[in-house]
Motif scaffolding. Sequence first.
Motif, PDB file in Angstrom:
ATOM      1  N   THR A  54      -0.378 -23.885  47.678  1.00 48.80           N
ATOM      2  CA  THR A  54      -1.823 -24.103  47.747  1.00 48.80           C
ATOM      3  C   THR A  54      -2.488 -23.716  46.432  1.00 48.80           C
ATOM      4  OG1 THR A  54      -1.791 -23.686  50.123  1.00 48.80           O
ATOM      5  CG2 THR A  54      -3.925 -23.546  49.026  1.00 48.80           C
ATOM      6  N   VAL A  55      -2.092 -22.580  45.877  1.00 49.54           N
ATOM      7  CA  VAL A  55      -2.668 -22.115  44.607  1.00 49.54           C
ATOM      8  C   VAL A  55      -2.293 -23.076  43.490  1.00 49.54           C
ATOM      9  CG1 VAL A  55      -2.643 -20.272  42.883  1.00 49.54           C
ATOM     10  CG2 VAL A  55      -2.690 -19.701  45.325  1.00 49.54           C
ATOM     11  N   ARG A  56      -1.028 -23.433  43.401  1.00 50.52           N
ATOM     12  CA  ARG A  56      -0.572 -24.320  42.322  1.00 50.52           C
ATOM     13  C   ARG A  56      -1.215 -25.708  42.427  1.00 50.52           C
ATOM     14  NH1 ARG A  56       3.455 -22.428  38.952  1.00 50.52           N
ATOM     15  NH2 ARG A  56       4.570 -20.583  39.665  1.00 50.52           N
ATOM     16  N   ASP A  57      -1.422 -26.190  43.644  1.00 48.38           N
ATOM     17  CA  ASP A  57      -2.070 -27.495  43.820  1.00 48.38           C
ATOM     18  C   ASP A  57      -3.539 -27.472  43.401  1.00 48.38           C
ATOM     19  OD1 ASP A  57       0.285 -28.581  44.743  1.00 48.38           O
ATOM     20  OD2 ASP A  57      -0.287 -28.528  46.865  1.00 48.38           O
ATOM     21  N   ALA A  58      -4.178 -26.313  43.502  1.00 46.38           N
ATOM     22  CA  ALA A  58      -5.602 -26.199  43.174  1.00 46.38           C
ATOM     23  C   ALA A  58      -5.844 -26.050  41.671  1.00 46.38           C
ATOM     24  CB  ALA A  58      -6.211 -25.003  43.906  1.00 46.38           C
ATOM     25  N   LEU A  59      -4.787 -25.750  40.920  1.00 50.76           N
ATOM     26  CA  LEU A  59      -4.932 -25.482  39.488  1.00 50.76           C
ATOM     27  C   LEU A  59      -4.158 -26.513  38.666  1.00 50.76           C
ATOM     28  CD1 LEU A  59      -4.406 -21.614  39.670  1.00 50.76           C
ATOM     29  CD2 LEU A  59      -6.576 -22.836  39.459  1.00 50.76           C
ATOM     30  N   PRO A  60      -4.515 -26.661  37.386  1.00 51.17           N
ATOM     31  CA  PRO A  60      -3.757 -27.572  36.530  1.00 51.17           C
ATOM     32  C   PRO A  60      -2.361 -27.012  36.248  1.00 51.17           C
ATOM     33  CG  PRO A  60      -5.380 -26.395  35.222  1.00 51.17           C
ATOM     34  CD  PRO A  60      -5.617 -26.027  36.665  1.00 51.17           C
ATOM     35  N   THR A  61      -1.568 -27.760  35.553  1.00 56.33           N
ATOM     36  CA  THR A  61      -0.242 -27.303  35.157  1.00 56.33           C
ATOM     37  C   THR A  61      -0.393 -26.080  34.252  1.00 56.33           C
ATOM     38  OG1 THR A  61       0.580 -29.564  35.268  1.00 56.33           O
ATOM     39  CG2 THR A  61       1.899 -27.984  34.026  1.00 56.33           C
ATOM     40  N   PRO A  62       0.328 -24.988  34.554  1.00 57.27           N
ATOM     41  CA  PRO A  62       0.182 -23.785  33.725  1.00 57.27           C
ATOM     42  C   PRO A  62       0.814 -23.971  32.352  1.00 57.27           C
ATOM     43  CG  PRO A  62       1.910 -23.471  35.349  1.00 57.27           C
ATOM     44  CD  PRO A  62       1.270 -24.798  35.646  1.00 57.27           C
ATOM     45  N   LEU A  63       0.546 -23.013  31.479  1.00 62.85           N
ATOM     46  CA  LEU A  63       1.173 -23.033  30.163  1.00 62.85           C
ATOM     47  C   LEU A  63       2.684 -23.010  30.323  1.00 62.85           C
ATOM     48  CD1 LEU A  63      -0.897 -20.436  28.108  1.00 62.85           C
ATOM     49  CD2 LEU A  63      -0.885 -22.907  27.840  1.00 62.85           C
ATOM     50  N   ASP A  64       3.347 -23.810  29.531  1.00 59.55           N
ATOM     51  CA  ASP A  64       4.803 -23.825  29.526  1.00 59.55           C
ATOM     52  C   ASP A  64       5.231 -22.918  28.383  1.00 59.55           C
ATOM     53  OD1 ASP A  64       7.428 -24.461  30.014  1.00 59.55           O
ATOM     54  OD2 ASP A  64       7.378 -26.295  28.828  1.00 59.55           O
ATOM     55  N   ASP A  65       5.205 -21.612  28.639  1.00 57.36           N
ATOM     56  CA  ASP A  65       5.447 -20.653  27.568  1.00 57.36           C
ATOM     57  C   ASP A  65       6.406 -19.573  28.047  1.00 57.36           C
ATOM     58  OD1 ASP A  65       5.197 -19.619  25.056  1.00 57.36           O
ATOM     59  OD2 ASP A  65       3.037 -19.372  25.146  1.00 57.36           O
ATOM     60  N   ASP A  66       7.258 -19.165  27.150  1.00 51.36           N
ATOM     61  CA  ASP A  66       8.197 -18.091  27.411  1.00 51.36           C
ATOM     62  C   ASP A  66       7.434 -16.765  27.438  1.00 51.36           C
ATOM     63  OD1 ASP A  66      10.283 -16.299  27.469  1.00 51.36           O
ATOM     64  OD2 ASP A  66      11.212 -16.979  25.610  1.00 51.36           O
ATOM     65  N   GLU A  67       7.764 -15.905  28.377  1.00 49.95           N
ATOM     66  CA  GLU A  67       7.067 -14.621  28.472  1.00 49.95           C
ATOM     67  C   GLU A  67       7.244 -13.777  27.218  1.00 49.95           C
ATOM     68  OE1 GLU A  67       7.909 -12.658  32.178  1.00 49.95           O
ATOM     69  OE2 GLU A  67       6.581 -14.015  33.246  1.00 49.95           O
ATOM     70  N   GLU A  68       8.298 -13.988  26.463  1.00 51.12           N
ATOM     71  CA  GLU A  68       8.457 -13.267  25.192  1.00 51.12           C
ATOM     72  C   GLU A  68       7.315 -13.635  24.245  1.00 51.12           C
ATOM     73  OE1 GLU A  68      10.605 -10.839  24.452  1.00 51.12           O
ATOM     74  OE2 GLU A  68      11.376 -11.019  26.487  1.00 51.12           O
ATOM     75  N   ASN A  69       6.882 -14.890  24.275  1.00 47.50           N
ATOM     76  CA  ASN A  69       5.760 -15.315  23.443  1.00 47.50           C
ATOM     77  C   ASN A  69       4.455 -14.708  23.935  1.00 47.50           C
ATOM     78  OD1 ASN A  69       7.433 -16.940  21.898  1.00 47.50           O
ATOM     79  ND2 ASN A  69       7.023 -18.748  23.122  1.00 47.50           N
ATOM     80  N   ILE A  70       4.347 -14.509  25.225  1.00 53.67           N
ATOM     81  CA  ILE A  70       3.106 -13.988  25.799  1.00 53.67           C
ATOM     82  C   ILE A  70       2.998 -12.479  25.600  1.00 53.67           C
ATOM     83  CG2 ILE A  70       1.884 -13.600  27.978  1.00 53.67           C
ATOM     84  CD1 ILE A  70       2.863 -16.381  28.826  1.00 53.67           C
ATOM     85  N   TYR A  71       4.050 -11.746  25.922  1.00 52.97           N
ATOM     86  CA  TYR A  71       3.981 -10.285  25.904  1.00 52.97           C
ATOM     87  C   TYR A  71       4.498  -9.642  24.627  1.00 52.97           C
ATOM     88  CZ  TYR A  71       3.091 -10.840  30.873  1.00 52.97           C
ATOM     89  OH  TYR A  71       2.558 -11.193  32.066  1.00 52.97           O
ATOM     90  N   GLY A  72       5.233 -10.380  23.822  1.00 53.31           N
ATOM     91  CA  GLY A  72       5.782  -9.789  22.613  1.00 53.31           C
ATOM     92  C   GLY A  72       6.721  -8.647  22.955  1.00 53.31           C
ATOM     93  N   ASP A  73       6.503  -7.493  22.337  1.00 55.78           N
ATOM     94  CA  ASP A  73       7.390  -6.354  22.555  1.00 55.78           C
ATOM     95  C   ASP A  73       6.859  -5.367  23.595  1.00 55.78           C
ATOM     96  OD1 ASP A  73       5.310  -5.333  21.097  1.00 55.78           O
ATOM     97  OD2 ASP A  73       6.530  -4.532  19.474  1.00 55.78           O
ATOM     98  N   ASP A  74       5.951  -5.803  24.453  1.00 61.10           N
ATOM     99  CA  ASP A  74       5.406  -4.945  25.512  1.00 61.10           C
ATOM    100  C   ASP A  74       6.430  -4.841  26.646  1.00 61.10           C
ATOM    101  OD1 ASP A  74       4.062  -3.681  27.565  1.00 61.10           O
ATOM    102  OD2 ASP A  74       2.446  -5.147  27.699  1.00 61.10           O
ATOM    103  N   PRO A  75       7.116  -3.710  26.794  1.00 58.86           N
ATOM    104  CA  PRO A  75       8.152  -3.595  27.825  1.00 58.86           C
ATOM    105  C   PRO A  75       7.582  -3.589  29.243  1.00 58.86           C
ATOM    106  CG  PRO A  75       7.811  -1.479  26.768  1.00 58.86           C
ATOM    107  CD  PRO A  75       6.968  -2.483  26.030  1.00 58.86           C
ATOM    108  N   THR A  76       6.302  -3.252  29.406  1.00 56.60           N
ATOM    109  CA  THR A  76       5.711  -3.196  30.746  1.00 56.60           C
ATOM    110  C   THR A  76       5.248  -4.574  31.215  1.00 56.60           C
ATOM    111  OG1 THR A  76       3.440  -2.813  29.991  1.00 56.60           O
ATOM    112  CG2 THR A  76       4.874  -0.869  30.271  1.00 56.60           C
ATOM    113  N   ARG A  77       5.183  -5.532  30.276  1.00 59.83           N
ATOM    114  CA  ARG A  77       4.694  -6.881  30.590  1.00 59.83           C
ATOM    115  C   ARG A  77       3.310  -6.806  31.233  1.00 59.83           C
ATOM    116  NH1 ARG A  77       8.313  -9.515  27.807  1.00 59.83           N
ATOM    117  NH2 ARG A  77      10.348  -9.933  28.654  1.00 59.83           N
ATOM    118  N   GLN A  78       2.504  -5.844  30.780  1.00 57.37           N
ATOM    119  CA  GLN A  78       1.149  -5.608  31.285  1.00 57.37           C
ATOM    120  C   GLN A  78       1.129  -5.465  32.808  1.00 57.37           C
ATOM    121  OE1 GLN A  78      -2.155  -7.669  29.523  1.00 57.37           O
ATOM    122  NE2 GLN A  78      -1.014  -8.089  27.650  1.00 57.37           N
ATOM    123  N   GLY A  79       2.118  -4.743  33.315  1.00 59.12           N
ATOM    124  CA  GLY A  79       2.160  -4.440  34.741  1.00 59.12           C
ATOM    125  C   GLY A  79       2.595  -5.597  35.616  1.00 59.12           C
ATOM    126  N   LYS A  80       3.349  -6.545  35.076  1.00 59.23           N
ATOM    127  CA  LYS A  80       3.831  -7.677  35.881  1.00 59.23           C
ATOM    128  C   LYS A  80       4.650  -7.146  37.058  1.00 59.23           C
ATOM    129  CE  LYS A  80       6.968 -11.539  35.808  1.00 59.23           C
ATOM    130  NZ  LYS A  80       8.092 -12.132  35.127  1.00 59.23           N
TER     131      LYS A  80
END
Length: 123
Positions: A54-80
């Motif tokens: 339901t959530v995915r159908d309501a939103l556009p296609t998300p960014l196709d990005d590797d989490e390494e590109n998003i979080y860099g060297d943050d080991p906590t992944r901002q609390g993922k």
Amino acid sequence: MRKVLLIIAGVVVLVCGVGGWFGYQALNAGREISRSSITQQEFDAQQVGTAETTVRDALPTPLDDDEENIYGDDPTRQGKPAGATCAYYPLKPLTESKNRPLFRFCFAGGKLTEKKQIRIDGA
């Protein structure tokens, strides 16, 4: 003299081709970011506990990005959340800020388990 002109012409063609390729890649990246962006209202409309489809159908296609590109060297992944898969969406309207906001939707067990605005430190 003719040989020198041919070499110069070849170099010009090569530089234009390489420059054109990089320009095309930048344009495609910009289009992907633009297509994937959502407004604050779209973010707010999604409720934790809602079915992932339901959530995915309501939103556009998300960014196709590797989490390494998003979080860099943050080991906590901002609390993922552990064991969750997450989708990332830029905030619309897009900004040129070095500290860019992203909306993160995390799913586990077929349900939305977390939604959060995170900040990405850009170069």
